[in-house]
Write an enzyme that holds these catalytic residues in place. Structure first.
Site, PDB file in Angstrom:
ATOM      1  N   GLU A 183       0.802  -1.222   0.000  1.00  0.00           N
ATOM      2  CA  GLU A 183       0.000   0.000   0.000  1.00  0.00           C
ATOM      3  C   GLU A 183       0.840   1.280   0.000  1.00  0.00           C
ATOM      4  O   GLU A 183       0.829   2.064   0.958  1.00  0.00           O
ATOM      5  CB  GLU A 183      -0.966  -0.017   1.181  1.00  0.00           C
ATOM      6  CG  GLU A 183      -1.959  -1.161   1.092  1.00  0.00           C
ATOM      7  CD  GLU A 183      -3.000  -1.160   2.202  1.00  0.00           C
ATOM      8  OE1 GLU A 183      -2.890  -0.328   3.126  1.00  0.00           O
ATOM      9  OE2 GLU A 183      -3.914  -1.989   2.136  1.00  0.00           O
ATOM     10  N   GLU A 272      -4.948  -8.311  -0.735  1.00  0.00           N
ATOM     11  CA  GLU A 272      -5.368  -8.031   0.644  1.00  0.00           C
ATOM     12  C   GLU A 272      -6.748  -7.397   0.657  1.00  0.00           C
ATOM     13  O   GLU A 272      -7.049  -6.485  -0.114  1.00  0.00           O
ATOM     14  CB  GLU A 272      -4.397  -7.086   1.356  1.00  0.00           C
ATOM     15  CG  GLU A 272      -4.755  -6.886   2.835  1.00  0.00           C
ATOM     16  CD  GLU A 272      -3.894  -5.846   3.521  1.00  0.00           C
ATOM     17  OE1 GLU A 272      -2.659  -5.904   3.367  1.00  0.00           O
ATOM     18  OE2 GLU A 272      -4.468  -4.978   4.204  1.00  0.00           O
TER      19      GLU A 272
END
Length: 566
Positions: A183, A272
């Site tokens: 991320e 995820e």
């Protein structure tokens, strides 16, 4: 560090509050789902046609994250529950682990990763931060202590990723891939990357990494993070997997036309998510868990992801409860994971034959798997009709509803490719049957073209790269083989040669022709995948029987050139 298993953990408390808001944007509550929910009486849906000849993406698997530093490691019994494929098991075939920030942290998740590999699971890794010595701070908006990797440390960071890869390999865990950054676009508590920085690192440094490279793992599948990679040939050549997270991503943003246009030879993974929220003990909330079933369906059908990976594997809102038992959310994943094994291919199916009914189908050799989600408040009579192959006989099936969890049901019978079943109210069912006929191409060409004569080269530069992934059960197994052209020119026509260990015999295959079925095997291209562009990866595979040996081929040649095995 020691964490309270029933409370927030490091790296989770702050993130959850924001993500809980984000995920409600993409969630479709059962009571307000698109269309009108059926009432108390059952109804009939339109037939769902399963075209086993129209194949789509190759499935790499389903799984979740283990993070011992934050929530403690799995126990030995929990590893069996997570990665086993029998009744009462999740059947996960993918494990995600973190990359330690220093070599002292490398072994934290090793025990779980080693057992996962022993059970045929694919393991990949994602970093949250580089080593502290490589980080500099800067001001990003109101954040005065934002972190980023210093440009002068790019080469050292690539070596750090290599060091972790080598450590894991030397300790029995060959990583399938490693990510550049978890991320990079939501990094308040870890390391930020801009798209420019990511592309630069990929172009200049990722080529030295000794396993597959994944990027960018945007937290919300933000296409502006991955578009620059797809649009830069040099960066794309050093990426094997486009990874994405789906926090708050609406279903309308699941498709990715640019990847379909420019991602040939690359893989597309969802790495995820938790969905639709992370409320304490929501792993067993019902019928909320059915939202997870629809989410996986959409990820496979709308987004065409090849992998679906949950956040924490064991968590009160995850697939495994804190006591090690499978949750209702875990059951949703199990309906896919236990039966849709790595190397299976999604095939065309009527995705939405009735309001709030979702159907997807998959093929592996002669096995066809159908997963059906019924979010209605009443039962639905659903007909499945197979085309593209002959199918008659027994159909195994499993059911999860309010009172049952992946419960095996009495066998059904398919006749002349047709099966009609009752989908109970608010339920998910998986059906497994066998068909006759050789699996067709994964991506058939628009027009047939002659197969080129193989050239005895590797495409220039270094030799080709081969990754062999085996998933075994009892007296059989499937093998998925990725072939990467690491050279500088295209390979036009190819033959991959390898020796199967004694006792193993190929029964069916896909994306190549195999001869003979045992011993020294030659896998030859079919017309639609004869050319392998520089940096491109193609996938082939087969199903086989074994008299007990689960050894893997140790050497491969492509057109007579020795391959690097990863």
């Amino acid at each position: 560090m020691t964490q309270d298993q029933n409370g927030p953990v490091s790296g989770e408390r702050r993130t959850l509050s924001r993500r809980t808001v984000l995920t409600t944007v993409g969630a479709v509550p059962v009571a307000a789902a698109a269309g009108t929910l059926l009432g108390a009486t059952g109804a009939s849906a339109a037939p769902a046609t399963i075209n086993v000849s129209a194949q789509r993406q190759t499935i790499k698997g389903y799984g979740a994250m283990a993070h011992a530093a934050w929530i403690g490691d799995l126990t030995a019994s929990q590893r069996e529950t997570a990665f086993g494929t029998g009744e009462g098991r999740l059947g996960f075939s993918i494990l995600r682990i973190p990359v330690g920030e220093s070599s002292a942290d490398f072994g934290r998740d090793l025990a779980t990763a080693k057992r996962a590999v022993e059970l045929g699971v694919t393991v990949f890794a994602s970093p949250w931060n580089p080593p502290a010595s490589m980080i500099e701070t800067f001001t990003r908006g109101s954040q005065t202590n934002a972190k980023r990797l210093r440009y002068s440390s790019y080469a050292a960071y690539a070596q750090h990723l290599n060091d972790f890869t080598t450590y894991m390999r030397n300790n029995g865990v060959p990583l399938y891939s490693i990510s550049v950054q978890n991320e990079p676009d939501y990094a308040h508590d870890w390391t930020w990357w801009t798209t420019t920085e990511m592309v630069r690192f990929l172009k200049e440094n990722a080529g030295s990494i000794s396993t597959r490279v994944m990027a960018p793992e945007s937290f919300q599948y933000v296409k502006s993070m991955s578009d620059p990679i797809l649009n830069d040939a040099a960066a794309l050549a050093n990426v094997d997997i486009i990874g994405a997270h789906l926090y708050g991503t609406s279903y309308s943003n699941f498709p990715y036309p640019l990847f379909k246009q420019k991602g040939a030879g690359k893989e597309l993974w969802m790495t995820e998510v938790y969905y639709p929220n992370s409320n304490t003990n929501s792993g067993d909330a019902w019928p909320e868990a059915l939202d997870v079933g629809e989410h996986i369906h959409r990820a496979m059908v709308d987004a065409e992801f090849q992998a679906y990976v949950w956040w924490y594997l064991r968590r009160s809102y995850g697939p495994m409860r804190e006591d090690g038992q499978i949750s209702k959310r875990g059951a949703m994943m199990t309906h896919f994971a236990r039966f849709v094994r790595p190397g299976y291919v999604r095939v065309d199916a009527t995705a939405n034959p009735a309001s709030n009914v979702y159907v997807s189908a998959y093929r592996g050799g002669d096995t066809v798997v159908i997963v059906a989600v019924n979010k209605n408040t009443s039962s639905v009579s659903q007909q499945f009709t197979l085309s593209g192959a002959t199918a008659s006989g027994s159909v195994s099936n499993w059911l999860t509803d309010a009172s049952r969890t992946v419960a095996p049901q009495n066998a059904l019978t398919m006749s002349n490719g047709s099966l009609t079943v009752t989908l109970p109210a608010r339920s998910i069912m998986t059906f497994v049957t066998s068909v006759n006929g050789t699996p067709p191409p994964t991506t058939p060409p628009p027009t047939a073209t002659p197969t080129p004569t193989p050239t005895p080269t590797s495409g220039g530069g270094t030799g080709p790269r081969v990754a062999y992934t085996m998933n075994s059960w009892g007296s059989g197994f499937t093998a998925s083989i990725d072939i990467t052209n690491t050279g500088t020119s295209a390979i036009n026509g190819w033959t991959l040669a390898f020796t199967l260990p004694s006792g193993q015999s190929i029964t069916s295959g896909w994306n190549a022709t195999y001869s003979p079925s045992s011993g020294q095997v030659s896998a030859r291209n079919v017309d639609y995948n004869a050319a392998i562009a520089p940096g491109a990866t193609i996938n082939i595979g087969f199903q086989a029987t074994t008299s007990g040996s689960t050894a893997e081929p140790t050497a491969f040649t492509l057109n007579g050139v020795a391959c690097t095995v990863v």
